[in-house]
Design a protein around this motif. Structure first.
Motif, PDB file in Angstrom:
ATOM      1  N   CYS A  42       6.442   5.264  10.855  1.00 28.03           N
ATOM      2  CA  CYS A  42       5.640   5.604   9.684  1.00 28.03           C
ATOM      3  C   CYS A  42       5.002   4.362   9.072  1.00 28.03           C
ATOM      4  O   CYS A  42       3.868   4.419   8.577  1.00 28.03           O
ATOM      5  CB  CYS A  42       6.494   6.331   8.652  1.00 28.03           C
ATOM      6  SG  CYS A  42       8.001   5.468   8.182  1.00 28.03           S
ATOM      7  N   TRP A  43       5.710   3.216   9.109  1.00 21.87           N
ATOM      8  CA  TRP A  43       5.133   1.979   8.585  1.00 21.87           C
ATOM      9  C   TRP A  43       4.086   1.422   9.541  1.00 21.87           C
ATOM     10  O   TRP A  43       3.035   0.968   9.125  1.00 21.87           O
ATOM     11  CB  TRP A  43       6.221   0.942   8.333  1.00 21.87           C
ATOM     12  CG  TRP A  43       7.063   1.248   7.151  1.00 21.87           C
ATOM     13  CD1 TRP A  43       6.663   1.423   5.862  1.00 21.87           C
ATOM     14  CD2 TRP A  43       8.483   1.425   7.151  1.00 21.87           C
ATOM     15  NE1 TRP A  43       7.743   1.687   5.045  1.00 21.87           N
ATOM     16  CE2 TRP A  43       8.878   1.687   5.816  1.00 21.87           C
ATOM     17  CE3 TRP A  43       9.468   1.368   8.130  1.00 21.87           C
ATOM     18  CZ2 TRP A  43      10.201   1.905   5.449  1.00 21.87           C
ATOM     19  CZ3 TRP A  43      10.794   1.582   7.765  1.00 21.87           C
ATOM     20  CH2 TRP A  43      11.137   1.857   6.434  1.00 21.87           C
ATOM     21  N   LYS A  67       4.343   0.616   2.147  1.00 21.30           N
ATOM     22  CA  LYS A  67       4.528  -0.531   3.033  1.00 21.30           C
ATOM     23  C   LYS A  67       4.207  -1.810   2.278  1.00 21.30           C
ATOM     24  O   LYS A  67       3.136  -1.936   1.679  1.00 21.30           O
ATOM     25  CB  LYS A  67       3.618  -0.397   4.254  1.00 21.30           C
ATOM     26  CG  LYS A  67       3.699  -1.536   5.258  1.00 21.30           C
ATOM     27  CD  LYS A  67       2.775  -1.241   6.436  1.00 21.30           C
ATOM     28  CE  LYS A  67       2.838  -2.308   7.503  1.00 21.30           C
ATOM     29  NZ  LYS A  67       1.974  -1.981   8.664  1.00 21.30           N
ATOM     30  N   ALA A  68       5.133  -2.762   2.312  1.00 23.10           N
ATOM     31  CA  ALA A  68       4.929  -4.073   1.694  1.00 23.10           C
ATOM     32  C   ALA A  68       5.134  -5.140   2.756  1.00 23.10           C
ATOM     33  O   ALA A  68       6.063  -5.055   3.557  1.00 23.10           O
ATOM     34  CB  ALA A  68       5.897  -4.287   0.534  1.00 23.10           C
ATOM     35  N   VAL A 119       0.861  -1.185   0.000  1.00 18.26           N
ATOM     36  CA  VAL A 119       0.000   0.000   0.000  1.00 18.26           C
ATOM     37  C   VAL A 119       0.895   1.232   0.000  1.00 18.26           C
ATOM     38  O   VAL A 119       1.987   1.233   0.578  1.00 18.26           O
ATOM     39  CB  VAL A 119      -0.961   0.017   1.207  1.00 18.26           C
ATOM     40  CG1 VAL A 119      -1.948  -1.119   1.111  1.00 18.26           C
ATOM     41  CG2 VAL A 119      -0.200  -0.045   2.517  1.00 18.26           C
ATOM     42  N   ARG A 120       0.419   2.287  -0.645  1.00 19.70           N
ATOM     43  CA  ARG A 120       1.187   3.529  -0.737  1.00 19.70           C
ATOM     44  C   ARG A 120       0.257   4.713  -0.494  1.00 19.70           C
ATOM     45  O   ARG A 120      -0.840   4.776  -1.052  1.00 19.70           O
ATOM     46  CB  ARG A 120       1.844   3.651  -2.109  1.00 19.70           C
ATOM     47  CG  ARG A 120       2.583   4.985  -2.337  1.00 19.70           C
ATOM     48  CD  ARG A 120       3.348   4.944  -3.634  1.00 19.70           C
ATOM     49  NE  ARG A 120       3.885   6.252  -3.995  1.00 19.70           N
ATOM     50  CZ  ARG A 120       5.121   6.464  -4.442  1.00 19.70           C
ATOM     51  NH1 ARG A 120       5.948   5.439  -4.548  1.00 19.70           N
ATOM     52  NH2 ARG A 120       5.533   7.667  -4.776  1.00 19.70           N
ATOM     53  N   TRP A 154       6.924  -8.482  13.564  1.00 17.28           N
ATOM     54  CA  TRP A 154       8.348  -8.667  13.286  1.00 17.28           C
ATOM     55  C   TRP A 154       8.688  -8.467  11.819  1.00 17.28           C
ATOM     56  O   TRP A 154       9.855  -8.490  11.451  1.00 17.28           O
ATOM     57  CB  TRP A 154       8.804 -10.064  13.712  1.00 17.28           C
ATOM     58  CG  TRP A 154       7.998 -11.176  13.118  1.00 17.28           C
ATOM     59  CD1 TRP A 154       6.940 -11.812  13.694  1.00 17.28           C
ATOM     60  CD2 TRP A 154       8.156 -11.781  11.832  1.00 17.28           C
ATOM     61  NE1 TRP A 154       6.421 -12.758  12.847  1.00 17.28           N
ATOM     62  CE2 TRP A 154       7.150 -12.766  11.711  1.00 17.28           C
ATOM     63  CE3 TRP A 154       9.047 -11.581  10.780  1.00 17.28           C
ATOM     64  CZ2 TRP A 154       7.018 -13.549  10.570  1.00 17.28           C
ATOM     65  CZ3 TRP A 154       8.907 -12.369   9.641  1.00 17.28           C
ATOM     66  CH2 TRP A 154       7.901 -13.346   9.551  1.00 17.28           C
ATOM     67  N   CYS A 155       7.679  -8.326  10.942  1.00 12.02           N
ATOM     68  CA  CYS A 155       7.991  -8.130   9.532  1.00 12.02           C
ATOM     69  C   CYS A 155       7.062  -7.073   8.965  1.00 12.02           C
ATOM     70  O   CYS A 155       6.394  -6.351   9.692  1.00 12.02           O
ATOM     71  CB  CYS A 155       7.881  -9.439   8.748  1.00 12.02           C
ATOM     72  SG  CYS A 155       6.196  -9.968   8.455  1.00 12.02           S
ATOM     73  N   GLY A 156       7.028  -6.973   7.663  1.00 14.24           N
ATOM     74  CA  GLY A 156       6.174  -6.000   7.017  1.00 14.24           C
ATOM     75  C   GLY A 156       6.780  -4.611   6.966  1.00 14.24           C
ATOM     76  O   GLY A 156       6.102  -3.642   6.695  1.00 14.24           O
ATOM     77  N   MET A 157       8.080  -4.525   7.195  1.00  6.28           N
ATOM     78  CA  MET A 157       8.725  -3.226   7.147  1.00  6.28           C
ATOM     79  C   MET A 157       9.331  -2.933   5.788  1.00  6.28           C
ATOM     80  O   MET A 157      10.101  -1.999   5.630  1.00  6.28           O
ATOM     81  CB  MET A 157       9.830  -3.142   8.217  1.00  6.28           C
ATOM     82  CG  MET A 157       9.296  -3.202   9.645  1.00  6.28           C
ATOM     83  SD  MET A 157       8.116  -1.898  10.011  1.00  6.28           S
ATOM     84  CE  MET A 157       6.569  -2.781   9.952  1.00  6.28           C
ATOM     85  N   GLY A 158       9.028  -3.790   4.817  1.00  6.29           N
ATOM     86  CA  GLY A 158       9.567  -3.549   3.489  1.00  6.29           C
ATOM     87  C   GLY A 158       8.928  -2.338   2.843  1.00  6.29           C
ATOM     88  O   GLY A 158       7.890  -1.857   3.254  1.00  6.29           O
TER      89      GLY A 158
END
Length: 386
Positions: free
Chosen positions: A305-306, A351-352, A270-271, A326-330
């Motif tokens: 921000c993420w 955020k990916a 999402v952006r 622990w993830c999803g910070m891409g």
């Protein structure tokens, strides 16, 4: 082309993670026994993401559980529904590249990916009679380098996952290479990939002053050989569902414009742009300090921000998917066209995230994007096209 090198230590499991994986494998094996032959192939999607080593292998059972772990990318991912399995199967592209040296063969079998992540499967076959097991609870290790096309500006991580060898006597092992990509896509691109080394390692007298690292007892004939694969075409299909809502949503202390949503079998992205994205990463504080580059001075706030870009997928069967903590910070969180002394364009946060479970050692989950009912972004519902 830019050179990117990955070198990673062996992966280990906690007792809780071993119990979790063993339970999943047992359930898969029990389910397989209830299936007829025409449906049996669909259960073979319980995956593995463990370091190769006797200590880890001992934590797993054999027989039907070992059978549930055989296979390549099609069986690597956590596919929980027939729709997800079909989406995964349709996403895989066959590579069929191999090289033989000193009686050993390395094969790139297939790949799968999207604009965020790419996975490649590697099979290694040793000469007949080779026992692919390092002594003294050691492990087999490899790393890789990748030359990226010039229009791929960077990556967001990657690694090598050794696959547990249920039968060292069968002279065959496998690895999964994964790569996170940003600022471009590898779909339809050709890359040069090199496996730098394949070597077994073990320690004598570990934990003492006399500890010695041993290498090459099993792979001595190839441990100094680089396996080079040029012009590997990553022609996996595009399975993404893309939306451009152009919708104002609440974000932090204001609003921002939700401009892009992308859902694939592997990830959701999402952006948002403008509005309260302006100060998403300490821009105002940086400007107050005389800097034009928004860099937060407090590491504890770097990912705020993420985290603030709250995202939830709701499937048609009622399943709810959220990014694990622990993830999803891409993804990115910066200013389009930023230079060392000025800003241009619109500030944005992107955020990916993968559809993970409770541990990054458990294989990635896949979904069928057509089975998503709607997505919530900062509490705003966006219905998926039917």
């Amino acid at each position: 082309m830019d050179d990117l090198r990955h070198s990673f230590p062996p992966i280990s499991f906690t007792p809780e993670e071993k119990e979790h994986l063993a339970a999943r494998l047992k359930a898969a094996a029990e389910q397989e026994e209830t299936m007829n032959n025409t449906r049996r192939h669909t259960i073979r999607h319980v995956s593995r993401r463990i370091a190769i080593g006797a200590g880890v292998a001992a934590a797993l059972t054999t027989g039907a559980l070992a059978a549930a772990m055989n296979g390549g990318l099609l069986n690597y991912f956590d596919a929980r529904s027939p729709e997800a399995r079909n989406a995964l199967e349709e996403s895989i592209y066959q590579l069929n590249r191999s090289e033989t040296y000193n009686g050993w063969t390395v094969e790139l079998t297939d790949c799968v990916g999207d604009d965020n992540n790419v996975y490649l499967w590697v099979d290694v076959t040793a000469p007949e009679g080779t026992v692919l097991e390092a002594p003294n609870d050691g492990y087999l290790y490899t790393d890789f380098s990748l030359e990226l096309p010039k229009d791929i500006l960077g990556t967001s991580g990657g690694g090598v996952t050794p696959i547990p060898d249920q039968d060292p006597q069968d002279n065959r092992i496998s690895f999964c290479l994964d790569l996170g990509v940003h600022d471009g896509t590898l779909r339809g691109q050709s890359v040069d990939l090199t496996l730098e080394t394949i070597v077994d390692r073990w320690w004598s007298d570990p934990g003492t002053d006399d500890a010695v690292l041993h290498e090459g007892d099993v792979t001595g004939a190839i441990m100094d050989h680089a396996w080079v694969f040029e012009d590997v075409a990553l022609d996996f299909p595009d399975q993404a569902v893309r939306l451009t809502p152009e919708l104002e949503i609440p974000y932090r202390d204001g609003t921002a414009t939700l401009t892009e949503i992308e859902i694939t079998p592997l990830t959701t992205t999402v952006r948002i742009e403008g509005g309260s994205c302006y100060d998403h990463h300490g821009r105002a504080a940086a400007e107050a300090a005389g800097s034009k580059i928004p860099v937060s001075s407090d590491p504890d706030t770097w990912f705020d921000c993420w985290h603030a870009l709250e995202t939830t997928l709701v499937m048609k069967d009622g399943t709810i998917l959220e990014p694990p903590e622990w993830c999803g910070m891409g993804g990115s969180s910066c200013q389009d066209g930023v230079s060392s002394d000025t800003y241009t364009g619109v500030p944005y946060v992107q955020k990916a995230f993968q559809y993970a479970t409770n541990s990054n050692l458990i294989p990635p989950r896949v979904i069928d994007p057509s089975q998503v009912d709607y997505i919530l972004v900062c509490g705003v519902r966006i219905d998926m096209p039917q």
